[in-house]
Write a protein that holds these residues in place. Structure first.
Motif, PDB file in Angstrom:
ATOM      1  N   GLY A 260       0.786  -1.222   0.000  1.00  0.00           N
ATOM      2  CA  GLY A 260       0.000   0.000   0.000  1.00  0.00           C
ATOM      3  C   GLY A 260       0.816   1.269   0.000  1.00  0.00           C
ATOM      4  N   ILE A 261       2.105   1.163  -0.355  1.00  0.00           N
ATOM      5  CA  ILE A 261       2.989   2.331  -0.437  1.00  0.00           C
ATOM      6  C   ILE A 261       3.243   2.641  -1.906  1.00  0.00           C
ATOM      7  N   PRO A 262       2.642   3.695  -2.456  1.00  0.00           N
ATOM      8  CA  PRO A 262       2.866   4.000  -3.876  1.00  0.00           C
ATOM      9  C   PRO A 262       4.298   4.449  -4.147  1.00  0.00           C
ATOM     10  N   VAL A 263       4.852   3.951  -5.250  1.00  0.00           N
ATOM     11  CA  VAL A 263       6.193   4.344  -5.697  1.00  0.00           C
ATOM     12  C   VAL A 263       6.055   5.027  -7.050  1.00  0.00           C
ATOM     13  N   VAL A 264       6.436   6.284  -7.108  1.00  0.00           N
ATOM     14  CA  VAL A 264       6.363   7.069  -8.343  1.00  0.00           C
ATOM     15  C   VAL A 264       7.771   7.237  -8.896  1.00  0.00           C
ATOM     16  N   ILE A 265       7.926   7.014 -10.191  1.00  0.00           N
ATOM     17  CA  ILE A 265       9.229   7.176 -10.832  1.00  0.00           C
ATOM     18  C   ILE A 265       9.216   8.405 -11.726  1.00  0.00           C
ATOM     19  N   ALA A 266      10.105   9.337 -11.403  1.00  0.00           N
ATOM     20  CA  ALA A 266      10.341  10.528 -12.223  1.00  0.00           C
ATOM     21  C   ALA A 266      11.735  10.401 -12.832  1.00  0.00           C
ATOM     22  N   SER A 267      12.146  11.386 -13.590  1.00  0.00           N
ATOM     23  CA  SER A 267      13.479  11.352 -14.191  1.00  0.00           C
ATOM     24  C   SER A 267      14.192  12.674 -13.969  1.00  0.00           C
ATOM     25  N   ARG A 268      15.496  12.583 -13.858  1.00  0.00           N
ATOM     26  CA  ARG A 268      16.284  13.815 -13.755  1.00  0.00           C
ATOM     27  C   ARG A 268      16.353  14.534 -15.099  1.00  0.00           C
ATOM     28  N   SER A 269      15.884  13.880 -16.153  1.00  0.00           N
ATOM     29  CA  SER A 269      15.861  14.467 -17.496  1.00  0.00           C
ATOM     30  C   SER A 269      14.438  14.850 -17.880  1.00  0.00           C
ATOM     31  N   ARG A 270      14.299  15.687 -18.891  1.00  0.00           N
ATOM     32  CA  ARG A 270      12.982  15.982 -19.442  1.00  0.00           C
ATOM     33  C   ARG A 270      12.425  14.734 -20.108  1.00  0.00           C
ATOM     34  N   THR A 271      11.179  14.403 -19.801  1.00  0.00           N
ATOM     35  CA  THR A 271      10.552  13.237 -20.412  1.00  0.00           C
ATOM     36  C   THR A 271       9.139  13.591 -20.865  1.00  0.00           C
ATOM     37  N   ARG A 272       8.566  12.723 -21.683  1.00  0.00           N
ATOM     38  CA  ARG A 272       7.199  12.923 -22.150  1.00  0.00           C
ATOM     39  C   ARG A 272       6.215  12.529 -21.056  1.00  0.00           C
ATOM     40  N   GLY A 273       5.040  13.139 -21.064  1.00  0.00           N
ATOM     41  CA  GLY A 273       4.041  12.850 -20.055  1.00  0.00           C
ATOM     42  C   GLY A 273       3.213  11.631 -20.382  1.00  0.00           C
ATOM     43  N   VAL A 274       3.856  10.473 -20.440  1.00  0.00           N
ATOM     44  CA  VAL A 274       3.159   9.229 -20.791  1.00  0.00           C
ATOM     45  C   VAL A 274       3.346   8.232 -19.660  1.00  0.00           C
ATOM     46  N   PRO A 275       2.479   7.207 -19.562  1.00  0.00           N
ATOM     47  CA  PRO A 275       2.627   6.184 -18.523  1.00  0.00           C
ATOM     48  C   PRO A 275       3.920   5.386 -18.694  1.00  0.00           C
ATOM     49  N   LEU A 276       4.403   4.822 -17.592  1.00  0.00           N
ATOM     50  CA  LEU A 276       5.615   4.003 -17.664  1.00  0.00           C
ATOM     51  C   LEU A 276       5.444   2.850 -18.638  1.00  0.00           C
ATOM     52  N   GLU A 277       4.253   2.286 -18.669  1.00  0.00           N
ATOM     53  CA  GLU A 277       4.017   1.121 -19.523  1.00  0.00           C
ATOM     54  C   GLU A 277       4.211   1.423 -21.004  1.00  0.00           C
ATOM     55  N   ASP A 278       4.147   2.704 -21.379  1.00  0.00           N
ATOM     56  CA  ASP A 278       4.303   3.073 -22.779  1.00  0.00           C
ATOM     57  C   ASP A 278       5.756   3.343 -23.157  1.00  0.00           C
ATOM     58  N   LEU A 279       6.665   3.230 -22.168  1.00  0.00           N
ATOM     59  CA  LEU A 279       8.071   3.504 -22.432  1.00  0.00           C
ATOM     60  C   LEU A 279       8.788   2.217 -22.849  1.00  0.00           C
ATOM     61  N   ASN A 280      10.124   2.286 -22.969  1.00  0.00           N
ATOM     62  CA  ASN A 280      10.857   1.105 -23.420  1.00  0.00           C
ATOM     63  C   ASN A 280      10.792  -0.019 -22.389  1.00  0.00           C
TER      64      ASN A 280
END
Length: 325
Positions: A260-280
């Motif tokens: 029940g602890i949400p983990v959010v992944i951001a990036s130190r770089s500019r990225t597109r506003g898309v879900p993680l599942e849509d990335l590589n």
């Protein structure tokens, strides 16, 4: 008359160092640094001094308190706009948290945050001009619906996009690659671009205990469980590239999500506003294990967003909220 509330928190914009005086001036004294006749005649400014820590050490409770004050000033007290003076170190973080909590107040008034890179008494202090421009912006109906903005160097930046990119320059804030929303010229705001979409509304109370951890190769997953053991209700990981984090963290990310602890992944770089599942594949795998994508937010802003999103409920409610951000 247009009524503007000035919430003065001190910091560099209010610091005065000169023979016989060293310290922070009050909001009323700060207002007096604006040359006579600079503000429009139909704007009345009321001042409230707010006890606050220096911005580099400002607590989440202080930031949340400023957001609530700004919102209630418009919705309950009838002000046309609010100006919040804020230290520049975390100005972008405070502004985005205010934006996330503005709700209906964003439609009925303008909320403007400002600060200064040079203290009062320094050569070419930028504080008085930034304050004057911010008051003009707060009184201008052109910013209704824009949400919280940052006004510095006569530029109006969306809270979601603005970043401090140069801590030594009066032109140190940028929204790139996004545009500035407008400029303050001749006692009014000249809009140049549409603001970002408004964030989803949140009915519950934000959670202030959210950890932000910078990842690095060879990182031990015990760092994640340690912050949770210390009381963190959510975790933001600052990854690299598209949002990549060390593979050794994957199992713990999955465990925390199950707990029940949400983990959010951001990036130190500019990225597109898309879900993680849509990335590589690698970044997408973290999403399949339970991680939530930050939708292009900078890590510190993703932390503000997770604080607010936790007011909606558990992991799946947070995931849904970020999906609409």
């Amino acid at each position: 008359m247009k009524r503007v509330l000035l919430l003065a928190t001190g910091d560099t914009i209010a610091h005065l160092y000169r023979p016989g005086h060293s310290g922070v001036v009050s909001g009323a004294e700060l207002l007096e640094t604006i040359p006579s006749g600079t503000l429009p005649a139909d704007v009345a400014v009321e001042v409230e001094d707010v006890m606050a820590e220096p911005s580099w050490d400002m607590s989440p409770s202080t930031m949340l308190g400023l957001a609530r004050r700004a919102r209630s000033a418009i919705l309950e007290r009838g002000f046309d706009g609010v100006v919040i003076t804020h230290g520049t170190d975390t100005l972008e973080d405070g502004a985005f948290l205010v934006d996330l909590l503005a709700g209906r107040a964003a439609e009925q008034g303008a909320i403007v945050l400002t600060g200064a890179m040079r203290s009062l008494g320094e050569l070419s202090s930028d504080g008085p001009r930034n304050l004057a421009s911010s008051i003009v912006a707060a009184a201008d109906r052109a910013l209704h619906g824009a949400g919280a903005v940052v006004c510095v160097n006569d530029e109006v930046h969306a809270a979601r996009w603005v970043t401090l990119v140069d801590a030594a320059s009066v032109a140190g804030f940028s929204s790139a690659p996004f545009p500035v929303l407008g400029h303050v010229i001749g006692g009014r705001v000249k809009t140049l671009a549409a603001p970002p979409a408004r964030p989803p509304l949140v009915a519950g109370e934000p959670e202030s205990d959210v950890a932000l951890i910078k990842t690095y190769p060879g990182m031990d997953s015990v760092l994640l469980t340690a912050v949770v053991d210390a009381g963190a209700r959510g975790v933001v990981l600052e990854g690299t590239g598209l949002g990549n984090v060390p593979v050794d963290l994957f199992a713990t990310i999955g465990e925390l999500s199950e707990w029940g602890i949400p983990v959010v992944i951001a990036s130190r770089s500019r990225t597109r506003g898309v879900p993680l599942e849509d990335l590589n594949f690698i970044a997408g795998l973290a999403g399949k294990l339970g991680a939530i994508g930050a939708r292009g937010l900078a890590p510190s802003k993703a932390r503000s967003a997770l604080m607010v999103a936790l007011g909606t409920g558990g992991v799946e409610a947070v995931r849904d909220w970020f999906g609409r951000l």
